[in-house]
Design an enzyme around this catalytic site. Structure first.
Site, PDB file in Angstrom:
ATOM      1  N   GLY A  18       0.838  -1.187   0.000  1.00 14.42           N
ATOM      2  CA  GLY A  18       0.000   0.000   0.000  1.00 14.42           C
ATOM      3  C   GLY A  18       0.872   1.236   0.000  1.00 14.42           C
ATOM      4  CE1 TYR A  19       3.595   2.178  -4.103  1.00 15.60           C
ATOM      5  CE2 TYR A  19       1.560   0.944  -4.279  1.00 15.60           C
ATOM      6  CZ  TYR A  19       2.892   1.093  -4.568  1.00 15.60           C
ATOM      7  OH  TYR A  19       3.529   0.145  -5.316  1.00 15.60           O
TER       8      TYR A  19
END
Length: 155
Positions: free
Chosen positions: A28-29
């Protein structure tokens, strides 16, 4: 400075993966969609990482640190809406180079991408891929994991 020199290709047809190492990956960013630098959380099997990647296509800065499961879980909720899940197969090509083949899951299925890293830009530019590699998408920002985590499958 830690740099990554790699080319990325669509997969024309899956090779024999029986001798490849398989890992389940979720990432995830933390950074906003329009930030040029990526800050990414990744779980690869039972290990956890925080990675910074600079802007660029063929060559870019990459720094990575292993973190604890607790640290990962602290920040993971902040990646909601900017996540990718995939199976990664790591193996050797006939020329001795290592490939990383990603089979995307969830909303990004049935996408398959393969990456190869190089020591120099010259090596990367002169590389002739095997026949199971498809179109070179190294410079196509639609195929960056961060972009796909936000926008879904490239149109």
């Amino acid at each position: 400075m830690n740099t990554e020199i790699e080319r990325k290709f669509l997969v024309e047809k899956l090779p024999d993966l029986s001798s490849a190492e398989r890992a389940v990956v979720r990432q995830g960013y933390l950074t906003a969609p329009d930030d040029s630098t990526e800050l990414r959380l990744r779980q690869k099997n039972d290990k956890f990482f925080l990675t910074l990647k600079g802007s660029g296509a063929l060559v870019r800065v990459e720094r990575e640190a292993e973190i604890s499961a607790e640290q990962f879980q602290t920040f993971w909720p902040e990646t909601d809406g900017r996540r990718v899940e995939k199976e990664r197969y790591t193996g050797k090509l006939p020329d001795g180079r290592v490939f990383e083949l990603d089979v995307f899951l969830g909303d990004l299925a049935p996408l398959q991408l393969v990456e190869v890293e190089f020591q120099t830009e010259g090596e990367a530019i002169g590389y002739i891929p095997p026949d199971w590699f498809g179109i070179d998408v190294t410079a196509d920002k639609r195929y960056k994991n961060k972009t796909m985590a936000i926008n879904g499958l490239p149109a």
